[in-house]
Design a protein around this motif. Structure first.
Motif, PDB file in Angstrom:
ATOM      1  N   VAL A   1       4.104 -17.813  96.217  1.00 46.85           N
ATOM      2  CA  VAL A   1       4.791 -18.467  95.012  1.00 46.85           C
ATOM      3  C   VAL A   1       4.726 -17.872  93.685  1.00 46.85           C
ATOM      4  N   THR A   2       5.662 -17.633  92.812  1.00 49.54           N
ATOM      5  CA  THR A   2       5.727 -16.976  91.732  1.00 49.54           C
ATOM      6  C   THR A   2       6.005 -18.018  90.407  1.00 49.54           C
ATOM      7  N   ALA A   3       5.855 -17.848  89.395  1.00 50.67           N
ATOM      8  CA  ALA A   3       6.526 -18.612  88.355  1.00 50.67           C
ATOM      9  C   ALA A   3       6.967 -17.519  87.431  1.00 50.67           C
ATOM     10  N   GLY A   4       8.448 -17.815  86.860  1.00 50.01           N
ATOM     11  CA  GLY A   4       9.176 -16.546  86.220  1.00 50.01           C
ATOM     12  C   GLY A   4       9.357 -16.921  84.864  1.00 50.01           C
ATOM     13  N   GLY A   5       8.596 -17.697  84.289  1.00 50.88           N
ATOM     14  CA  GLY A   5       8.285 -17.426  82.908  1.00 50.88           C
ATOM     15  C   GLY A   5       9.623 -17.983  82.182  1.00 50.88           C
ATOM     16  N   ARG A   6      10.059 -17.305  81.170  1.00 48.01           N
ATOM     17  CA  ARG A   6      11.057 -17.749  80.412  1.00 48.01           C
ATOM     18  C   ARG A   6      12.585 -17.951  81.213  1.00 48.01           C
ATOM     19  N   GLU A   7      12.350 -17.657  82.724  1.00 43.17           N
ATOM     20  CA  GLU A   7      13.537 -17.883  83.555  1.00 43.17           C
ATOM     21  C   GLU A   7      13.588 -19.167  83.947  1.00 43.17           C
ATOM     22  N   ARG A   8      12.368 -19.748  83.812  1.00 43.16           N
ATOM     23  CA  ARG A   8      12.229 -21.343  83.966  1.00 43.16           C
ATOM     24  C   ARG A   8      12.604 -21.508  85.575  1.00 43.16           C
ATOM     25  N   THR A   9      12.129 -20.586  86.430  1.00 38.13           N
ATOM     26  CA  THR A   9      12.222 -20.934  87.953  1.00 38.13           C
ATOM     27  C   THR A   9      10.951 -20.473  88.622  1.00 38.13           C
ATOM     28  N   CYS A  10      10.679 -21.002  89.667  1.00 39.45           N
ATOM     29  CA  CYS A  10       9.663 -20.687  90.719  1.00 39.45           C
ATOM     30  C   CYS A  10      10.171 -20.316  92.031  1.00 39.45           C
ATOM     31  N   ARG A  11       9.776 -19.108  92.425  1.00 39.24           N
ATOM     32  CA  ARG A  11      10.337 -18.517  93.825  1.00 39.24           C
ATOM     33  C   ARG A  11       9.338 -18.593  94.781  1.00 39.24           C
ATOM     34  N   LEU A  12       9.672 -18.994  96.018  1.00 37.04           N
ATOM     35  CA  LEU A  12       8.717 -18.940  97.117  1.00 37.04           C
ATOM     36  C   LEU A  12       9.351 -17.860  98.076  1.00 37.04           C
TER      37      LEU A  12
ATOM     38  N   HIS B   1       7.819 -12.623 106.011  1.00 37.75           N
ATOM     39  CA  HIS B   1       8.157 -12.364 107.278  1.00 37.75           C
ATOM     40  C   HIS B   1       9.644 -12.522 107.483  1.00 37.75           C
ATOM     41  N   ASP B   2      10.456 -13.428 106.818  1.00 32.37           N
ATOM     42  CA  ASP B   2      11.817 -13.671 106.977  1.00 32.37           C
ATOM     43  C   ASP B   2      12.577 -12.785 106.050  1.00 32.37           C
ATOM     44  N   GLU B   3      11.963 -12.246 105.205  1.00 29.77           N
ATOM     45  CA  GLU B   3      12.612 -11.263 104.135  1.00 29.77           C
ATOM     46  C   GLU B   3      13.442 -12.260 103.246  1.00 29.77           C
ATOM     47  N   SER B   4      13.078 -13.525 102.801  1.00 22.58           N
ATOM     48  CA  SER B   4      13.942 -14.191 102.129  1.00 22.58           C
ATOM     49  C   SER B   4      13.238 -14.821 100.986  1.00 22.58           C
ATOM     50  N   GLN B   5      13.851 -15.752 100.205  1.00 22.12           N
ATOM     51  CA  GLN B   5      13.214 -16.239  98.909  1.00 22.12           C
ATOM     52  C   GLN B   5      14.024 -17.720  98.636  1.00 22.12           C
ATOM     53  N   LEU B   6      13.124 -18.750  98.342  1.00 21.38           N
ATOM     54  CA  LEU B   6      13.641 -19.879  97.857  1.00 21.38           C
ATOM     55  C   LEU B   6      13.570 -20.053  96.209  1.00 21.38           C
ATOM     56  N   VAL B   7      14.615 -20.425  95.503  1.00 15.95           N
ATOM     57  CA  VAL B   7      14.630 -20.588  94.109  1.00 15.95           C
ATOM     58  C   VAL B   7      14.515 -22.140  93.747  1.00 15.95           C
TER      59      VAL B   7
ATOM     60  N   SER C   1       4.381 -30.194  87.385  1.00 17.29           N
ATOM     61  CA  SER C   1       5.405 -30.843  88.136  1.00 17.29           C
ATOM     62  C   SER C   1       4.980 -30.394  89.808  1.00 17.29           C
ATOM     63  N   LEU C   2       5.211 -31.336  90.718  1.00 19.28           N
ATOM     64  CA  LEU C   2       4.845 -31.301  92.147  1.00 19.28           C
ATOM     65  C   LEU C   2       6.124 -30.933  92.925  1.00 19.28           C
ATOM     66  N   TRP C   3       6.163 -29.962  93.837  1.00 20.95           N
ATOM     67  CA  TRP C   3       7.319 -29.306  94.512  1.00 20.95           C
ATOM     68  C   TRP C   3       7.011 -29.522  95.961  1.00 20.95           C
ATOM     69  N   SER C   4       8.039 -29.586  96.878  1.00 15.95           N
ATOM     70  CA  SER C   4       8.179 -29.433  98.001  1.00 15.95           C
ATOM     71  C   SER C   4       9.180 -28.337  98.658  1.00 15.95           C
ATOM     72  N   ILE C   5       9.061 -27.528  99.583  1.00 12.83           N
ATOM     73  CA  ILE C   5       9.910 -26.468  99.796  1.00 12.83           C
ATOM     74  C   ILE C   5      11.343 -27.166 100.483  1.00 12.83           C
ATOM     75  N   ALA C   6      11.309 -28.599 100.719  1.00 13.68           N
ATOM     76  CA  ALA C   6      12.423 -29.072 101.131  1.00 13.68           C
ATOM     77  C   ALA C   6      13.391 -29.660 100.068  1.00 13.68           C
ATOM     78  N   LYS C   7      13.040 -29.642  98.878  1.00 14.65           N
ATOM     79  CA  LYS C   7      13.720 -30.096  97.797  1.00 14.65           C
ATOM     80  C   LYS C   7      13.713 -29.000  96.768  1.00 14.65           C
ATOM     81  N   LYS C   8      14.995 -29.214  95.787  1.00 22.62           N
ATOM     82  CA  LYS C   8      15.161 -27.905  94.968  1.00 22.62           C
ATOM     83  C   LYS C   8      14.845 -28.885  93.646  1.00 22.62           C
ATOM     84  N   LYS C   9      14.416 -30.053  93.464  1.00 22.71           N
ATOM     85  CA  LYS C   9      13.943 -30.629  92.275  1.00 22.71           C
ATOM     86  C   LYS C   9      12.388 -31.059  92.328  1.00 22.71           C
TER      87      LYS C   9
END
Length: 595
Positions: A331-342, A346-352, A406-414
């Motif tokens: 998981v990364t924090a995108g700074g001024r982009e105001r996003t976190c990306r998972l 293995h799947d070569e994918s990302q969740l925003v 903030s507390l996040w779950s990969i099942a929700k975008k908020k």
């Protein structure tokens, strides 16, 4: 008329069969001197010489489903036997904690990458003598790290130096110096002068001197170090910072005595990033290393092979932080982009995951009405998401410059839950005399891996420890730890020990207890610390027969490491002249569970 070809084949096969039977009879006659029976005369029925219900026969005949049922029954019988032994040992509380349901659920959670270490209800607020400190950096500490099996921890500063400390007594073990570039000032050292000969003699002495790592040409960092990471086996330390290079060091973390031989040395630089490196993290027990940089990329390396694997693209702004655990996720924090990306490697994918409070402009762009969207008076807008910490493989935390956690779950975008103004606010007066209320930034976050406890840092003079809800729906504050200055780095770990006596930290042997502002204690002032540690360690419940810890990780006190400075990690927009620079080591002792 039949085909002569098939007749010939039948004749040939018969002759061969008769010839082979004759040869076989000759061999039997030579050995047993008895004629060989034909197949028709043999009794091919099998007579069982053992019980049909024996283990070997039953296991051979059972289906895969029956095999699973049999192994499950054996597994449960083992738990029943263990529970009876604990009850007979006259400790009913231990038997209650080690019940079958809890153990099975913990095994399922651990195998599935979910939270399974629940100790928040038994954490005790540390006493003053439990707050241990080291001071040896001349500039702000930017990062601190250790691992579950190490006897040492490492800290880095803005000067470009790394210092190794011993957890047992807080003594300095080794210094990784900064490489000085003489060519930057247009001066090259002479090789024949008297000063050059003195430098050569000093260099030879440094090679054998305990406490300083000797650097050859083109080795070592030349600028601020922002991130450190230690491999699971404790053999490799990696560092990165403003010089855009990842330094790999071979270290010795199990060093016991001060006069032991030091094998620490520089190995190699891992290159590839085009801007400063902000965060580093090893994946679980492997040698795979994640690195995040201001160049908006995440790179994956293999430190054991000193090789590059791949680059992950997606962020549109500088990456501020990175976190990963055992699985192939980060998981990364995108700074001024105001996003976190998972990132799912293995799947070569990302969740925003998009954070931040919405403004009128954002709501208008998303289809809202500018007139009918009133803004809240006390609404705080996030400008940057600067911190991130994984709880387990399905949940993570984020911290922002708006003071929100903030507390996040990969099942929700908020966010599942958000705590505004987690470290309070301060009143700022501008040049025109106008007072503004500004929240304090979240400068660091760290969660106990797969546990229900995490810590956060800012510059409000304390480190705050939080407890996660059992169902990971919210969190609440537990207690605070005094820390004057800017908390630039945090790490929570559970030491990997089998007995309470093997706990790596001995507070009674530390000479600086009570915080960074406390002076060094005299050697005769250790008696109170010894009594304090004895009372705290007694809360770790051991098996009277073997001395091993009961309850495994849930009975071991976690260890909190913190790096504190007088200014933020990578900037100088805030300065605390009276703050001390150094590291804090705080054992979070557990109270006895009386339930």
């Amino acid at each position: 008329m039949s085909d002569p070809f098939f007749q010939k084949k039948r004749k040939r096969s018969g002759d061969a069969r008769s010839a082979s039977s004759v040869k076989l009879r000759k061999r039997v006659d030579d050995v047993d001197e008895e004629p060989l029976e034909s197949v028709e005369d043999m009794d091919l029925r099998h007579e069982y010489t053992q019980d049909v219900d024996s283990d070997e026969e039953a296991n051979a005949r059972e289906t895969p489903a029956e095999t699973k049922i049999r192994l499950a029954r054996l597994y449960l019988e083992g738990f029943h036997d263990k529970e009876e032994e604990l009850v007979d040992g006259a400790d009913a509380a231990v038997a209650d904690r080690e019940n079958i349901t809890a153990r099975l659920q913990r095994d399922v959670d651990e195998g599935g990458g979910k939270m399974h270490i629940r100790i928040a209800s038994r954490l005790a607020a540390p006493l003053e003598n439990d707050i241990l400190a080291t001071r040896g950096h001349r500039m702000s500490v930017t990062s601190v790290c250790s691992n579950v099996a190490a006897d040492s921890f490492f800290s880095a500063d803005k000067e470009g130096r790394i210092v190794q400390w011993r957890l047992r007594d807080g003594r300095q073990v080794c210094i990784f110096p900064r490489r000085i570039e003489h060519t930057d000032i247009g001066w090259m050292p002479s090789a024949t002068s008297g000063a050059a000969r003195r430098r050569a003699r000093a260099g030879q002495k440094t090679k054998t001197m305990q406490g300083i790592v000797h650097l050859e040409k083109e080795q070592g960092h030349t600028a601020d170090i922002y991130a450190l990471a230690l491999s699971f086996d404790g053999k490799h330390l990696v560092s990165g910072g403003r010089d855009r290079k990842i330094g790999v060091w071979r270290v010795e973390t199990r060093q016991k005595e001060p006069d032991a031989s030091n094998t620490t040395h520089f190995v190699k630089f891992l290159l590839g990033h085009k801007d400063a490196i902000r965060a580093l993290a090893f994946r679980g027990t492997t040698s795979e290393l994640f690195s995040a940089s201001y160049d908006r990329t995440v790179k994956l390396f293999d430190v054991a092979q000193l090789s590059y694997i791949e680059t992950l693209f997606g962020h549109q702004e500088s990456i501020q932080d990175l976190s990963c655990l055992r699985s192939d996720r980060a998981v990364t924090a995108g700074g001024r982009e105001r996003t976190c990306r998972l990132w799912k490697i293995h799947d070569e994918s990302q969740l925003v995951f998009r954070g931040g409070a919405k403004s009128k402009v954002h709501m208008l762009l998303e289809g809202g009405d500018l007139v009918d969207t009133p803004s809240r008076k006390n609404e705080v807008h996030e400008g940057s998401m600067d911190c991130v910490a994984m709880i387990d493989d399905h949940h993570f935390l984020s911290g922002s410059d708006g003071g929100m956690i903030s507390l996040w779950s990969i099942a929700k975008k908020k966010p599942v839950f958000t705590m505004p103004l987690a470290h309070g606010y301060e009143v700022h007066t501008d040049d025109d005399g106008v007072s503004k209320t500004l929240p304090r930034y979240i400068t660091s976050l760290s969660c106990l891996p797969y546990g229900d406890v995490f810590a956060s840092g800012s510059w409000d003079g304390s480190i705050r420890v939080w407890a996660l809800h059992e169902q990971l729906r919210s969190f609440a504050p537990l207690f605070t730890i005094p820390a004057e200055g800017v908390v630039n780095s945090l790490q929570l770990i559970t030491p990997s020990i089998e007995r309470g006596s093997e706990y790596p930290v001995h507070p009674a042997r530390w000479r600086r207890r009570g915080g960074l502002h406390m002076p060094l204690a005299a050697s005769g002032e250790e008696e109170s610390g010894i009594r304090n540690q004895a009372s705290r360690v007694s809360a770790i419940q051991n098996d009277p027969a073997t001395g091993r810890i009961l309850g495994h990780k849930e009975s071991i006190a976690p260890l909190l490491l913190a790096g504190v400075g007088c200014e933020p990690k990578s900037h100088r927009w805030k300065h605390f002249p009276h703050a001390h620079t150094g590291t804090l080591v705080v054992p979070l002792w557990l109270c006895r569970d009386t339930s």
